[in-house]
Write a protein that holds these residues in place. Structure first.
Motif, PDB file in Angstrom:
ATOM      1  N   ARG A 603      43.470   5.606   5.035  1.00 45.98           N
ATOM      2  CA  ARG A 603      44.658   6.344   5.463  1.00 45.98           C
ATOM      3  C   ARG A 603      45.771   6.172   4.441  1.00 45.98           C
ATOM      4  NH1 ARG A 603      45.033   8.309  10.716  1.00 45.98           N
ATOM      5  NH2 ARG A 603      43.250   7.832  12.063  1.00 45.98           N
ATOM      6  N   THR A 604      46.617   7.204   4.346  1.00 49.23           N
ATOM      7  CA  THR A 604      47.781   7.120   3.483  1.00 49.23           C
ATOM      8  C   THR A 604      48.783   6.143   4.076  1.00 49.23           C
ATOM      9  OG1 THR A 604      49.030   8.859   4.601  1.00 49.23           O
ATOM     10  CG2 THR A 604      47.459   9.553   2.900  1.00 49.23           C
ATOM     11  N   LEU A 605      49.832   5.858   3.327  1.00 46.53           N
ATOM     12  CA  LEU A 605      50.869   4.948   3.816  1.00 46.53           C
ATOM     13  C   LEU A 605      51.531   5.477   5.075  1.00 46.53           C
ATOM     14  CD1 LEU A 605      52.406   4.041   0.363  1.00 46.53           C
ATOM     15  CD2 LEU A 605      51.209   2.460   1.878  1.00 46.53           C
ATOM     16  N   ASN A 606      51.504   6.792   5.274  1.00 48.25           N
ATOM     17  CA  ASN A 606      52.072   7.380   6.485  1.00 48.25           C
ATOM     18  C   ASN A 606      51.040   7.629   7.570  1.00 48.25           C
ATOM     19  OD1 ASN A 606      54.748   7.390   5.680  1.00 48.25           O
ATOM     20  ND2 ASN A 606      54.542   9.343   4.619  1.00 48.25           N
ATOM     21  N   GLY A 607      49.830   7.101   7.370  1.00 48.20           N
ATOM     22  CA  GLY A 607      48.841   7.111   8.433  1.00 48.20           C
ATOM     23  C   GLY A 607      47.926   8.316   8.501  1.00 48.20           C
ATOM     24  N   LYS A 608      47.965   9.206   7.518  1.00 47.46           N
ATOM     25  CA  LYS A 608      47.105  10.396   7.565  1.00 47.46           C
ATOM     26  C   LYS A 608      45.718  10.077   6.981  1.00 47.46           C
ATOM     27  CE  LYS A 608      50.863  13.759   7.410  1.00 47.46           C
ATOM     28  NZ  LYS A 608      50.703  14.222   8.797  1.00 47.46           N
ATOM     29  N   LYS A 609      44.684  10.669   7.586  1.00 45.88           N
ATOM     30  CA  LYS A 609      43.324  10.435   7.124  1.00 45.88           C
ATOM     31  C   LYS A 609      43.116  11.051   5.744  1.00 45.88           C
ATOM     32  CE  LYS A 609      41.507  10.606  11.841  1.00 45.88           C
ATOM     33  NZ  LYS A 609      40.325  10.833  12.685  1.00 45.88           N
ATOM     34  N   CYS A 610      42.377  10.349   4.883  1.00 44.03           N
ATOM     35  CA  CYS A 610      42.172  10.801   3.502  1.00 44.03           C
ATOM     36  C   CYS A 610      40.884  11.612   3.397  1.00 44.03           C
ATOM     37  CB  CYS A 610      42.135   9.608   2.556  1.00 44.03           C
ATOM     38  SG  CYS A 610      43.689   8.728   2.446  1.00 44.03           S
ATOM     39  N   GLU A 611      40.898  12.806   3.964  1.00 38.25           N
ATOM     40  CA  GLU A 611      39.699  13.634   3.965  1.00 38.25           C
ATOM     41  C   GLU A 611      39.350  14.141   2.563  1.00 38.25           C
ATOM     42  OE1 GLU A 611      40.172  15.560   8.426  1.00 38.25           O
ATOM     43  OE2 GLU A 611      41.319  16.396   6.759  1.00 38.25           O
ATOM     44  N   VAL A 612      40.321  14.734   1.892  1.00 40.96           N
ATOM     45  CA  VAL A 612      40.040  15.364   0.587  1.00 40.96           C
ATOM     46  C   VAL A 612      39.687  14.333  -0.481  1.00 40.96           C
ATOM     47  CG1 VAL A 612      40.998  16.804  -1.240  1.00 40.96           C
ATOM     48  CG2 VAL A 612      41.418  17.397   1.155  1.00 40.96           C
ATOM     49  N   PRO A 613      40.437  13.212  -0.627  1.00 40.50           N
ATOM     50  CA  PRO A 613      40.033  12.214  -1.623  1.00 40.50           C
ATOM     51  C   PRO A 613      38.626  11.662  -1.387  1.00 40.50           C
ATOM     52  CG  PRO A 613      42.292  11.823  -0.935  1.00 40.50           C
ATOM     53  CD  PRO A 613      41.745  12.875  -0.024  1.00 40.50           C
ATOM     54  N   VAL A 614      38.264  11.393  -0.123  1.00 40.92           N
ATOM     55  CA  VAL A 614      36.921  10.883   0.155  1.00 40.92           C
ATOM     56  C   VAL A 614      35.870  11.936  -0.200  1.00 40.92           C
ATOM     57  CG1 VAL A 614      35.332  10.194   2.001  1.00 40.92           C
ATOM     58  CG2 VAL A 614      37.619   9.186   1.878  1.00 40.92           C
ATOM     59  N   LYS A 625      40.625   8.919 -10.280  1.00 38.76           N
ATOM     60  CA  LYS A 625      41.254  10.239 -10.342  1.00 38.76           C
ATOM     61  C   LYS A 625      41.274  10.913  -8.975  1.00 38.76           C
ATOM     62  CE  LYS A 625      40.191  11.118 -15.215  1.00 38.76           C
ATOM     63  NZ  LYS A 625      39.470  11.972 -16.188  1.00 38.76           N
ATOM     64  N   ALA A 626      40.332  10.526  -8.115  1.00 36.58           N
ATOM     65  CA  ALA A 626      40.255  11.131  -6.782  1.00 36.58           C
ATOM     66  C   ALA A 626      41.323  10.604  -5.855  1.00 36.58           C
ATOM     67  CB  ALA A 626      38.875  10.876  -6.181  1.00 36.58           C
ATOM     68  N   VAL A 627      41.730   9.351  -6.038  1.00 36.75           N
ATOM     69  CA  VAL A 627      42.694   8.749  -5.123  1.00 36.75           C
ATOM     70  C   VAL A 627      43.475   7.645  -5.826  1.00 36.75           C
ATOM     71  CG1 VAL A 627      40.998   7.093  -4.209  1.00 36.75           C
ATOM     72  CG2 VAL A 627      42.988   7.716  -2.833  1.00 36.75           C
ATOM     73  N   SER A 628      44.763   7.583  -5.539  1.00 38.99           N
ATOM     74  CA  SER A 628      45.603   6.497  -6.040  1.00 38.99           C
ATOM     75  C   SER A 628      45.637   5.406  -4.973  1.00 38.99           C
ATOM     76  CB  SER A 628      47.025   7.003  -6.317  1.00 38.99           C
ATOM     77  OG  SER A 628      47.011   8.025  -7.272  1.00 38.99           O
ATOM     78  N   ARG A 629      45.044   4.276  -5.269  1.00 36.17           N
ATOM     79  CA  ARG A 629      44.914   3.228  -4.246  1.00 36.17           C
ATOM     80  C   ARG A 629      46.256   2.734  -3.750  1.00 36.17           C
ATOM     81  NH1 ARG A 629      39.270   0.588  -4.973  1.00 36.17           N
ATOM     82  NH2 ARG A 629      38.323   1.987  -6.484  1.00 36.17           N
ATOM     83  N   GLY A 630      47.244   2.790  -4.618  1.00 33.04           N
ATOM     84  CA  GLY A 630      48.567   2.348  -4.193  1.00 33.04           C
ATOM     85  C   GLY A 630      49.176   3.232  -3.122  1.00 33.04           C
ATOM     86  N   ALA A 631      48.610   4.441  -2.930  1.00 35.47           N
ATOM     87  CA  ALA A 631      49.127   5.359  -1.916  1.00 35.47           C
ATOM     88  C   ALA A 631      48.442   5.155  -0.573  1.00 35.47           C
ATOM     89  CB  ALA A 631      48.932   6.801  -2.373  1.00 35.47           C
ATOM     90  N   LEU A 632      47.500   4.193  -0.511  1.00 34.60           N
ATOM     91  CA  LEU A 632      46.750   3.965   0.716  1.00 34.60           C
ATOM     92  C   LEU A 632      47.281   2.752   1.469  1.00 34.60           C
ATOM     93  CD1 LEU A 632      43.055   4.599  -0.374  1.00 34.60           C
ATOM     94  CD2 LEU A 632      44.759   6.220   0.417  1.00 34.60           C
ATOM     95  N   ARG A 633      47.251   2.857   2.785  1.00 35.42           N
ATOM     96  CA  ARG A 633      47.631   1.735   3.634  1.00 35.42           C
ATOM     97  C   ARG A 633      46.571   0.645   3.556  1.00 35.42           C
ATOM     98  NH1 ARG A 633      48.601   3.236   9.808  1.00 35.42           N
ATOM     99  NH2 ARG A 633      50.546   4.036   8.922  1.00 35.42           N
ATOM    100  N   ASN A 634      45.305   1.030   3.371  1.00 30.19           N
ATOM    101  CA  ASN A 634      44.179   0.095   3.406  1.00 30.19           C
ATOM    102  C   ASN A 634      43.190   0.418   2.285  1.00 30.19           C
ATOM    103  OD1 ASN A 634      43.524   2.563   4.519  1.00 30.19           O
ATOM    104  ND2 ASN A 634      42.390   1.754   6.256  1.00 30.19           N
TER     105      ASN A 634
END
Length: 647
Positions: A603-614, A625-634
């Motif tokens: 999930r993002t820091l605001n709690g949204k599911k990361c459908e597109v990056p996954v 390149k698919a996802v910035s880990r720093g933008a994830l809550r977990n």
């Protein structure tokens, strides 16, 4: 289709005056008569100058320099609203309410509570305004903050806005890298931060994170530390927030007039696939948009108490503090919504006689699954509206609110975005609530469903578009001097038309249904379906806590994969029921090829599911390149998906 074809959950009381009917009466006195909401909406999007000019006049927007007209260019992007005018957001937020009227109620998870009258709020904003000026802050500078949803955050924001400085905030649970990724982009002058915070029964020391963040921002002239937990916490080379306010008590409350589109704040995209985009909104656009939404659509005014569960890192905080624009008491809560139990926020609603209770659809689903019945436990007779956003509210969620919170409570399921800092599909006090539907398109929001060719659809699912400009649309993206990133974000599919990235259906009644993100659609055998419908079925199964569905069509053999987080059950226990329910509720095509149990959903820091990056990771994209880990809550939750992609 008629109203009787869909279950009606709530109907307006025709004997009760409300903000929307009062506005219609005011318009009628000026030669614009509308029989109902739909005819008013039609006019509001057909005559943009007439409508937004009426909003500015009706709410007596305080222009220091009068506008040359309401709308100059109507191009998107680049619309020119109220050209030539000057005003200040903070002046509008602080002009209503007598000195002894209650402006702010604050409640923290650990039981600490406080309140501020309008007089006290004005005094503290004036003092901190003078303090910021003494630190060298002036019009056009940026003030950033790592702060919880507390009065100090509100005071600092209004003080910065009063000077014409630009505000930007993050919640203290954001990691140092995520905060730095946001704040370094805008070269701030002053950094306001808390020394610590509380969440889920624990206290956290923020000072190491504050040190790390400010070491990465060379533009800083000063750091202001808030001793939030009142434990005497200090940090070298910082100014005490309390001392600054005390030293400048008695300073005059002044407001710097700025152009209508002068940057008020910078909000951020999720940043899951690169640096977060800095979304800039203007003083004037936010003033007129939030006056419209809060006074008309939300029916808020003096004497009401407005609550929305949020952090300072989500646009709903900016929306919540807008309650001051209409003289409403805003209720700020800092802490976990589930500590010590999910009843915490309902208890808060009882304690403070909340009028409008705002939350997220996942919170409603959690209350439903736990079998909560707040109305039997708490006195919620002061409650008029329950608002929900952040994800589509399921029909079961609608039913739960009606049954467990109150059948006379209006359910305001709304949809919008950080991009405009508002809802553009919403509710209205003079519109019914139908099961599973958002009651109306917001005034001034030309929202339609488009097919791939750009043709508007009637009662069919299509891309959510906005065909005409709105005042709170981004003035620009920070650092996007050419405007290319802004155009690519919203206008690349339909030139001159805002494409939001959601699936929507507009019903013949003018209500709407949101089906989830269009870039994560499930397309099985030519049948397109939004992910929200899938989650509704999966997460209704006992023992399924969370889920993520990914359609890999076009990747390998095009599997449909469902990842589930389980509690107290095994995958073998629930998989047969999951398959059966998805087959009967959706279609045989929408039964996944595989179910996979995981510990957490990214999930993002605001709690949204990361459908597109996954989905990109499973397609073989470079994970970095698919996802910035720093933008994830977990960020650790990505590992099972990385393993699956590499296996």
């Amino acid at each position: 289709m008629t109203d009787t074809d869909v279950e009606l959950l709530w109907r307006p009381d025709p004997t009760r005056d409300n903000g929307m009917t009062a506005f219609r009466a005011w318009l009628a006195d000026r030669g614009h008569s509308f029989d109902d909401y739909e005819s008013l909406w039609e006019w509001s999007v057909a005559d943009l100058e007439g409508f937004w000019g009426a909003i500015a006049s009706y709410f007596d927007v305080q222009f220091h320099t009068a506008p040359e007209r309401v709308l100059g260019s109507a191009d998107m992007p680049g619309a020119q609203w109220f050209p030539g005018s000057t005003l200040n957001y903070a002046e509008h937020a602080l002009r209503r309410g007598a000195d002894d009227d209650l402006a702010v109620i604050f409640h923290r998870e650990d039981g600490f509570a406080s309140s501020l009258t309008f007089g006290a709020l004005r005094s503290r904003v004036a003092a901190f305004r003078a303090a910021l000026a003494s630190l060298g802050v002036s019009e056009g500078d940026r003030v950033v903050a790592l702060v919880p949803n507390a009065p100090e955050a509100l005071i600092a924001f209004l003080a910065a806005a009063s000077l014409g400085a630009t505000w930007s905030s993050c919640s203290p649970d954001f990691g140092a890298r995520a905060v730095a990724d946001r704040f370094t982009q805008i070269s701030p002058t002053v950094f306001v931060a808390v020394s610590g915070y509380v969440y889920n029964g624990r206290s956290f020391d923020c000072r190491p994170v504050v040190e790390e963040i400010r070491s990465q921002i060379p533009s800083l002239r000063a750091t202001v530390l808030i001793d939030y937990l009142d434990n005497g916490a200090t940090l070298p080379d910082t100014h005490s927030f309390a001392d600054l306010v005390s030293a400048h008590q008695g300073a005059p409350l002044e407001f710097t007039p700025v152009p209508f589109d002068h940057p008020l704040w910078v909000l951020y995209s999720s940043g899951t696939t690169g640096l977060p985009k800095g979304i800039v909104q203007g003083h004037g656009g936010i003033v007129v948009e939030h006056l419209k939404m809060l006074a008309l659509h939300s029916d808020l005014g003096p004497g009401d108490r407005f609550f929305w569960f949020t952090t300072t890192g989500w646009m709903m905080w900016n929306y919540l503090v807008g309650g001051l624009l209409v003289g409403t008491t805003i209720v700020l809560y800092d802490g976990s919504p589930a500590y010590p139990s999910l009843n915490t926020l309902w208890h808060l609603a009882e304690q403070h006689r909340v009028t409008y209770f705002g939350t997220s659809a996942p919170y409603v689903q959690s209350c439903l699954k736990e079998g909560l019945d707040p109305s039997s436990r708490y006195d919620l007779t002061g409650l008029r509206v329950v608002g929900s956003t952040g994800a589509p509210l399921t029909p079961e969620g609608f039913r739960w609110i009606a049954a467990a919170v109150g059948k006379d409570v209006q359910i305001a399921s709304v949809s919008g975005g950080t991009d405009l800092c508002t809802a553009f599909v919403a509710a209205s006090p003079d519109r019914p609530v139908w099961l599973g539907e958002l009651s109306c398109r917001a005034l001034g929001a030309a929202v339609y469903a488009f097919d791939e060719a750009g043709v508007a659809l009637d009662d069919a699912v299509g891309e959510l578009v906005i065909t005409k400009p709105m005042p709170s649309m981004p003035v620009f993206f920070w650092g996007d001097d050419s405007g290319e990133r802004l155009r690519d974000a919203y206008f690349d599919t339909y030139p001159g038309i805002w494409r939001h990235g959601d699936w929507i259906r507009i019903t013949p009644r003018g209500s709407a249904v949101i089906y989830g993100r269009s870039d994560s659609t499930l397309n099985r055998g030519g049948v397109r379906m939004g992910t929200s419908e899938f989650y509704r079925v999966v997460e209704s199964i006992p023992g399924v806590v969370d889920s993520l569905v990914i359609d890999t069509s076009g990747v390998s053999e095009g599997e449909l994969l469902c990842f589930v987080v389980l509690d107290g059950v095994t995958l073998a226990d629930v998989e047969p029921l999951l398959r059966q329910e998805l087959r009967s509720s959706l279609s045989p095509r929408h039964v996944p090829n595989r179910f996979v149990a995981v510990a957490e959903i990214p999930r993002t820091l605001n709690g949204k599911k990361c459908e597109v990056p996954v989905k990109k990771i499973l397609a073989g994209a470079d994970p970095d390149k698919a996802v910035s880990r720093g933008a994830l809550r977990n960020p650790e939750s990505l590992q099972p998906f990385l393993d699956l992609a590499s296996g």
